[in-house]
Motif scaffolding. Sequence first.
Motif, PDB file in Angstrom:
ATOM      1  N   LEU A   1     -13.116   6.079   1.303  1.00  0.00           N
ATOM      2  CA  LEU A   1     -12.439   6.648   2.478  1.00  0.00           C
ATOM      3  C   LEU A   1     -12.771   5.832   3.719  1.00  0.00           C
ATOM      4  O   LEU A   1     -13.947   5.558   3.996  1.00  0.00           O
ATOM      5  CB  LEU A   1     -12.906   8.102   2.677  1.00  0.00           C
TER       6      LEU A   1
ATOM      7  N   ILE B   1      -6.565   7.875  13.239  1.00  0.00           N
ATOM      8  CA  ILE B   1      -6.454   8.801  14.376  1.00  0.00           C
ATOM      9  C   ILE B   1      -6.232   7.929  15.600  1.00  0.00           C
ATOM     10  O   ILE B   1      -7.106   7.130  15.971  1.00  0.00           O
ATOM     11  CB  ILE B   1      -7.744   9.645  14.528  1.00  0.00           C
TER      12      ILE B   1
ATOM     13  N   PHE C   1      -0.933   2.941  11.402  1.00  0.00           N
ATOM     14  CA  PHE C   1      -0.187   4.004  10.707  1.00  0.00           C
ATOM     15  C   PHE C   1       0.680   3.441   9.570  1.00  0.00           C
ATOM     16  O   PHE C   1       1.060   4.174   8.666  1.00  0.00           O
ATOM     17  CB  PHE C   1       0.676   4.804  11.693  1.00  0.00           C
TER      18      PHE C   1
ATOM     19  N   ALA D   1      -9.431  -0.135   0.992  1.00  0.00           N
ATOM     20  CA  ALA D   1     -10.004   1.218   0.921  1.00  0.00           C
ATOM     21  C   ALA D   1      -9.041   2.110   0.138  1.00  0.00           C
ATOM     22  O   ALA D   1      -7.824   1.936   0.206  1.00  0.00           O
ATOM     23  CB  ALA D   1     -10.207   1.775   2.324  1.00  0.00           C
ATOM     24  N   LYS D   2      -9.619   3.073  -0.631  1.00  0.00           N
ATOM     25  CA  LYS D   2      -8.745   3.932  -1.441  1.00  0.00           C
ATOM     26  C   LYS D   2      -7.875   4.802  -0.556  1.00  0.00           C
ATOM     27  O   LYS D   2      -6.667   4.862  -0.720  1.00  0.00           O
ATOM     28  CB  LYS D   2      -9.588   4.816  -2.367  1.00  0.00           C
ATOM     29  N   VAL D   3      -8.506   5.506   0.367  1.00  0.00           N
ATOM     30  CA  VAL D   3      -7.773   6.378   1.285  1.00  0.00           C
ATOM     31  C   VAL D   3      -8.090   5.942   2.711  1.00  0.00           C
ATOM     32  O   VAL D   3      -9.250   5.740   3.064  1.00  0.00           O
ATOM     33  CB  VAL D   3      -8.173   7.864   1.078  1.00  0.00           C
ATOM     34  N   ILE D   4      -7.044   5.766   3.513  1.00  0.00           N
ATOM     35  CA  ILE D   4      -7.229   5.372   4.911  1.00  0.00           C
ATOM     36  C   ILE D   4      -6.695   6.487   5.811  1.00  0.00           C
ATOM     37  O   ILE D   4      -5.577   6.973   5.603  1.00  0.00           O
ATOM     38  CB  ILE D   4      -6.503   4.040   5.223  1.00  0.00           C
ATOM     39  N   VAL D   5      -7.519   6.904   6.764  1.00  0.00           N
ATOM     40  CA  VAL D   5      -7.102   7.911   7.735  1.00  0.00           C
ATOM     41  C   VAL D   5      -7.067   7.252   9.108  1.00  0.00           C
ATOM     42  O   VAL D   5      -8.019   6.566   9.487  1.00  0.00           O
ATOM     43  CB  VAL D   5      -8.100   9.094   7.754  1.00  0.00           C
TER      44      VAL D   5
ATOM     45  N   VAL E   1       2.811   7.166   5.593  1.00  0.00           N
ATOM     46  CA  VAL E   1       1.677   7.952   6.066  1.00  0.00           C
ATOM     47  C   VAL E   1       2.067   9.432   6.173  1.00  0.00           C
ATOM     48  O   VAL E   1       3.179   9.761   6.572  1.00  0.00           O
ATOM     49  CB  VAL E   1       1.175   7.395   7.418  1.00  0.00           C
ATOM     50  N   GLN E   2       1.133  10.300   5.760  1.00  0.00           N
ATOM     51  CA  GLN E   2       1.359  11.741   5.931  1.00  0.00           C
ATOM     52  C   GLN E   2       0.636  12.170   7.199  1.00  0.00           C
ATOM     53  O   GLN E   2      -0.586  12.031   7.308  1.00  0.00           O
ATOM     54  CB  GLN E   2       0.805  12.489   4.713  1.00  0.00           C
ATOM     55  N   LEU E   3       1.399  12.654   8.176  1.00  0.00           N
ATOM     56  CA  LEU E   3       0.801  13.020   9.465  1.00  0.00           C
ATOM     57  C   LEU E   3       0.469  14.505   9.507  1.00  0.00           C
ATOM     58  O   LEU E   3       1.181  15.333   8.934  1.00  0.00           O
ATOM     59  CB  LEU E   3       1.751  12.675  10.612  1.00  0.00           C
ATOM     60  N   PHE E   4      -0.648  14.816  10.161  1.00  0.00           N
ATOM     61  CA  PHE E   4      -1.034  16.222  10.373  1.00  0.00           C
ATOM     62  C   PHE E   4      -0.904  16.513  11.854  1.00  0.00           C
ATOM     63  O   PHE E   4      -1.411  15.761  12.682  1.00  0.00           O
ATOM     64  CB  PHE E   4      -2.475  16.454   9.913  1.00  0.00           C
TER      65      PHE E   4
ATOM     66  N   ARG F   1       0.830  -1.210   0.000  1.00  0.00           N
ATOM     67  CA  ARG F   1       0.000   0.000   0.000  1.00  0.00           C
ATOM     68  C   ARG F   1       0.851   1.241   0.000  1.00  0.00           C
ATOM     69  O   ARG F   1       1.713   1.391   0.847  1.00  0.00           O
ATOM     70  CB  ARG F   1      -0.858   0.030   1.251  1.00  0.00           C
TER      71      ARG F   1
ATOM     72  N   LEU G   1      -0.411   1.455   7.427  1.00  0.00           N
ATOM     73  CA  LEU G   1      -1.339   1.219   6.327  1.00  0.00           C
ATOM     74  C   LEU G   1      -1.965   2.527   5.860  1.00  0.00           C
ATOM     75  O   LEU G   1      -2.397   2.657   4.715  1.00  0.00           O
ATOM     76  CB  LEU G   1      -2.435   0.288   6.867  1.00  0.00           C
ATOM     77  N   ALA G   2      -2.002   3.512   6.772  1.00  0.00           N
ATOM     78  CA  ALA G   2      -2.791   4.717   6.535  1.00  0.00           C
ATOM     79  C   ALA G   2      -2.151   5.631   5.495  1.00  0.00           C
ATOM     80  O   ALA G   2      -0.937   5.670   5.328  1.00  0.00           O
ATOM     81  CB  ALA G   2      -2.973   5.473   7.847  1.00  0.00           C
ATOM     82  N   THR G   3      -3.021   6.370   4.773  1.00  0.00           N
ATOM     83  CA  THR G   3      -2.574   7.396   3.850  1.00  0.00           C
ATOM     84  C   THR G   3      -2.279   8.673   4.652  1.00  0.00           C
ATOM     85  O   THR G   3      -1.258   9.317   4.464  1.00  0.00           O
ATOM     86  CB  THR G   3      -3.696   7.703   2.829  1.00  0.00           C
ATOM     87  N   TYR G   4      -3.230   9.019   5.525  1.00  0.00           N
ATOM     88  CA  TYR G   4      -3.084  10.211   6.371  1.00  0.00           C
ATOM     89  C   TYR G   4      -3.295   9.811   7.821  1.00  0.00           C
ATOM     90  O   TYR G   4      -4.021   8.858   8.112  1.00  0.00           O
ATOM     91  CB  TYR G   4      -4.122  11.272   5.984  1.00  0.00           C
ATOM     92  N   GLY G   5      -2.663  10.566   8.713  1.00  0.00           N
ATOM     93  CA  GLY G   5      -2.813  10.221  10.115  1.00  0.00           C
ATOM     94  C   GLY G   5      -2.733  11.426  11.032  1.00  0.00           C
ATOM     95  O   GLY G   5      -2.182  12.475  10.663  1.00  0.00           O
ATOM     96  N   ILE G   6      -3.345  11.248  12.194  1.00  0.00           N
ATOM     97  CA  ILE G   6      -3.177  12.217  13.271  1.00  0.00           C
ATOM     98  C   ILE G   6      -2.824  11.414  14.513  1.00  0.00           C
ATOM     99  O   ILE G   6      -3.542  10.471  14.867  1.00  0.00           O
ATOM    100  CB  ILE G   6      -4.480  13.018  13.526  1.00  0.00           C
ATOM    101  N   VAL G   7      -1.697  11.759  15.149  1.00  0.00           N
ATOM    102  CA  VAL G   7      -1.333  11.108  16.396  1.00  0.00           C
ATOM    103  C   VAL G   7      -1.936  11.965  17.505  1.00  0.00           C
ATOM    104  O   VAL G   7      -1.498  13.098  17.725  1.00  0.00           O
ATOM    105  CB  VAL G   7       0.193  11.002  16.554  1.00  0.00           C
TER     106      VAL G   7
END
Lengths: 258, 321
Positions: free
Chosen positions: B259, B284, B293, B278-282, A234-237, A230, B295-301
């Motif tokens: 998503l 949190i 994290f 899933a196309k985009v994984i977020v 990961v891009q973190l915010f 995949r 696997l995720a495309t975007y993340g917030i810790v």
Amino acid sequence: MHVVVCTKVTPDTAAKVSVNDAGVVGWSEAPVINPWDEYAVTEAVLLKGDHGGQATVMTVGKQEHEEALKQGLAIGCDQAIRVWDDALEGHDNLQYSKAAAAAIEKLGDVDLVIFGKEFADTQTDQYVYQVARKLGWTSLGAVAKILEIDFNASTIKVERLLEQGKAVVSAKLPAVIAVLKDINEPKYPSFMGIRKAAKAEIPVWNLGELGIDVGEPKTKVAQYKNLPVRGSQVQLFDGTPEEAAAKLADKLIEEKVI
Amino acid sequence: MIFVWTEHFDDKLAQASREALGKATKLGAGEVVALVFGENVDDIVKQSFHYGADKVIKADDATLANFRAEPYVALLVKAAQEHNPNYILAASTARGREVMGGASMDLDAGLISDVNELEIEGGNLKAVRPVYSGKVLATETASGDLQMATLRSRAFTPNEPDESRSGEVIELAPVLSEADITSKVESFEEAKGSVSLTDAAIIVSGGRGVGGPDGFDPVRELAEVLGAALGASRATVDAGWIPYEHQVGQTGKVVSPDLYIAAGISGAIQHQAGMRTAKVIVAINKDPEAPIFGLATYGIVGDLFQYVPALTKAFKERLGK
């Protein structure tokens, strides 16, 4: 009352499964009873407890699948049967189903066949409905609860969990059902149960004894491959909740997934 | 000729059946014939043409009002025996799997279940499908005069509906009378106010991090703002915080939304098996080491109880809600 559960072994749900350079699938842990079948086997033993009668655990497969049969025996099934024949090597679902249905017919007095939701390795449930059709019995998939069952009147009422909601369906026995995990709390074998199961003699029925010819497979696996890796990292915010949320929301809208 | 067994609900052709029809029109297998079974299904017949059918075989009868395997399988088998299609497709839903599985035995036809990709090569179906709980992909082929496949929800794109399309409708009489059918649908309780996980374009899921049944509230609010389905990890279902029908993962539902937002989900291998397409994984999650994290495309810790409500608010503003 006679209930039959069909089971097999599959890789443990926590196992890492991958394809090697030769295209062969392997996994990290010893195979265990198919995770969905824990519920199916338990349901057979619970029904036997409530209604008396007999519970049989069955597999169509090579010797390694006896581990699943032993788990069934260890939690309270009365007998185990393994169906195997060299002609079943590389079998497809139709061939499996013809063999399973013939074995159920040979048992003779079966009221109910219970499957788990699907086999976790081949990841399909088509054999549930194929077996039912071959036997000429009603099939009920996605069973979340047995609401009523009366072996004397030969009736069953179940709750099915479908995509759009819950259906209550009544049917005549004999029937074939596939159960979901909310049907019960799985039973685990006791030490004594395991010892008893280890000593059990498990008969093996071949296709000659079943009096059938399963024909040639009509579907085949041509190739196994690993999942594509995949994306990248990961891009973190970061920032305050408001800042991070704003940046993430903008990004997702920009990606057109919202 | 290619058959598509269609499913409908509340007078609408099911999304998964629209996808199956769309795929059938792109396979180059000749005439696309939709099979529409039910009671008062004229609207569904029309919609089947709009979504790509060249012909429709219709069975309209009171015995078909609610889905039941016996009468539906009997009809599909009869239609196939009368018209000799080369292929039969259907959506891989609970009903689709049951009808196709049953019919494949009567017709002695190879069935490839739950496919993500499908083509015809040398006259034979060739499909890619997940196996080993979604951890491996298998390429499977069928052989024989009649071949069947069920198509995974959201793996194929429906055609844009073309309301000018129509065609021949062939009527098929029911095979079984009510007295011959051994099952009966006593009642049906529609899942209200929620989006089905397998059809959803967006899924917002909660994991162990929600801490209890009430912890799903912020997750649910975000799902509502996004028009998303509500998902959950196995741990939360096993703890009794949320019903099983919400479970995503190896022993729950396998989903492929555009998503997937995972709040407080660590991302065990069993959960990943259910959502990794899933196309985009977020993600949190408080724990920066959580496998999700990877696997995720975007993340917030961070703490989901702070970040999820902030995200809900941010979307409310942007989506004008």
